[in-house]
Design a protein around this motif. Structure first.
Motif, short mmCIF file in Angstrom:
data_model
loop_
_atom_site.label_atom_id
_atom_site.label_comp_id
_atom_site.label_asym_id
_atom_site.label_seq_id
_atom_site.Cartn_x
_atom_site.Cartn_y
_atom_site.Cartn_z
N GLY A 134 0.87 -1.12 0.05
CA GLY A 134 -0.20 -0.11 0.14
C GLY A 134 0.95 1.27 0.02
N SER A 135 2.02 1.11 0.72
CA SER A 135 2.64 2.52 0.68
C SER A 135 3.54 2.57 -0.57
N VAL A 136 3.83 1.56 -1.26
CA VAL A 136 4.33 1.89 -2.56
C VAL A 136 3.59 2.54 -3.63
N LYS A 137 2.19 1.83 -3.60
CA LYS A 137 1.18 2.34 -4.48
C LYS A 137 0.92 3.58 -4.21
N GLU A 138 0.86 4.04 -2.97
CA GLU A 138 0.70 5.49 -2.58
C GLU A 138 1.57 6.43 -3.05
N ALA A 139 2.85 5.91 -2.96
CA ALA A 139 4.08 6.78 -3.54
C ALA A 139 4.00 7.03 -4.86
N CYS A 161 6.37 9.74 -6.76
CA CYS A 161 7.63 9.73 -6.22
C CYS A 161 8.43 8.73 -6.73
N ASN A 162 9.66 8.88 -6.62
CA ASN A 162 10.66 7.75 -6.86
C ASN A 162 11.38 7.33 -5.51
N THR A 163 11.03 7.78 -4.27
CA THR A 163 11.32 7.28 -3.02
C THR A 163 10.37 7.60 -2.14
N MET A 214 8.12 -2.08 -6.82
CA MET A 214 9.20 -0.86 -6.66
C MET A 214 10.46 -1.13 -7.90
N ARG A 215 10.73 -2.17 -8.06
CA ARG A 215 11.70 -2.59 -9.11
C ARG A 215 11.13 -2.21 -10.45
N GLN A 216 9.78 -2.69 -10.65
CA GLN A 216 9.20 -2.14 -12.14
C GLN A 216 9.28 -0.44 -12.13
N ASN A 217 9.19 0.06 -11.08
CA ASN A 217 8.89 1.69 -11.25
C ASN A 217 10.40 2.39 -10.87
N ASN A 218 11.28 1.48 -10.81
CA ASN A 218 12.54 2.17 -10.65
C ASN A 218 13.06 2.88 -9.26
#
Ligand code: FE
Ligand code: FE
Ligand code: ZN
Length: 301
Positions: free
Chosen positions: A19-24, A29-31, A59-63
């Protein structure tokens, strides 16, 4: 190289890190940075390995490089207060384990507040605790955050941080997180950021900067208030913040927004919405958006 920019994001029980990654990603965001649970309590649920794995795939898919992701330690930890020592050590150790389990290597920590026992004693307690926590096997780096000087906070100037760092047994595990709002409120003049960096380099060493919190401030330099403002709308101003974000000497360092949510009325109820998507767009374009708050409201309407 692209700037490394992200924001504070949530971490909820149902989908955890995924969920955190999806929100970012929603904010461009890239971090990102998150608390592993509520910052004001110690209720922590078990980490679901399946969700962690999916999160890292996304994360990997989105660098998004896991080395740039930051966890924030709960602010109820106060290593400066001797009444809090045992709890603080135990909980921070557990928290560091969680950071490792989640696949990251940076945790930001507020050094602590001396609550009346004095600066020197407070710093001593912090050093004692950190030396219990950081061993030769510690894989996560602890980032001491520069503080605004509200109440009895410690770490409000580079000398206090230096005192802590100098007394840590395993010094390669201790780093610093600058916070632009806190620097301003502590009395550092962001109009001359080069001077701040120079002082930091001479006192601690620029290589110790491992993360920067990017916030404008509601208050003037030296106010010791610690009230964050949206980018470009406070006393630091857009140009000065852009200068920090794009500074040549801080290129690979993750920059994290912790600016306030925007209230929006919705059927007589006021809800608050994150400003990060619009703020990041503005930062990437390097041009102040005079309609920032309107644009955020229209986006969520
Ligand atoms: Fe913080
Ligand atoms: Fe901060
Ligand atoms: Zn703050």
């Amino acid at each position: 190289m692209d700037i490394i920019i992200g924001s504070h994001v949530g971490y909820k029980q149902d989908d955890q890190l995924l969920g955190s990654v999806k929100e970012a990603l929603k904010y461009g965001c890239n971090t990102f940075m998150f608390y592993t649970g509520a910052p004001q309590n110690t209720n922590r649920k078990e980490i679901d390995p399946g969700l962690t794995k999916k999160a890292h795939e996304l994360m990997r898919q989105n660098n998004i490089d896991s080395n740039n992701v930051v966890v924030h330690a709960p602010y109820i930890i106060n290593l400066a207060n001797p009444k809090n020592t045992d709890f603080g050590i135990r909980f921070l150790k557990e928290e560091i384990k969680r950071v490792e389990t989640l696949g990251f290597n940076k945790i930001v920590l507020h050094p602590g507040s001396h609550v009346g026992i004095g600066i020197e004693e407070g710093l001593k307690n912090i050093i004692f605790c950190l030396n219990q926590i950081i061993t030769k096997d510690t894989k996560v780096e602890i980032l001491l955050e520069t503080m605004a000087g509200k109440g009895t906070e410690l770490g409000i100037n580079f000398n206090e941080l230096k005192t802590i760092i100098d007394n840590i047994n395993y010094q390669d595990k201790i780093k610093v997180c600058l916070d632009t709002c806190h620097l301003n409120d502590a009395g550092y003049n962001l109009e001359n950021f080069d001077n701040i960096l120079k002082e930091f380099d001479q006192t601690i060493g620029i290589e110790k900067i491992s993360c920067i919190h990017i916030n404008d401030s509601k208050n003037v330099m030296g106010s010791h208030k610690d009230r964050h403002e949206n980018i470009g709308l406070g006393k630091i101003g857009f140009e000065n913040l852009i200068n920090v974000i794009y500074h040549d000497k801080l290129k690979g360092i993750p920059k994290i927004l912790e600016t306030p949510y925007i209230p929006l009325e919705d059927n007589d109820k006021v809800k608050i919405y994150p400003p990060y998507k619009q703020e990041i767009e503005m930062i990437r374009s390097k041009k102040m958006n005079e309609n920032l708050i309107c644009d955020i409201r229209n986006y969520y309407k």
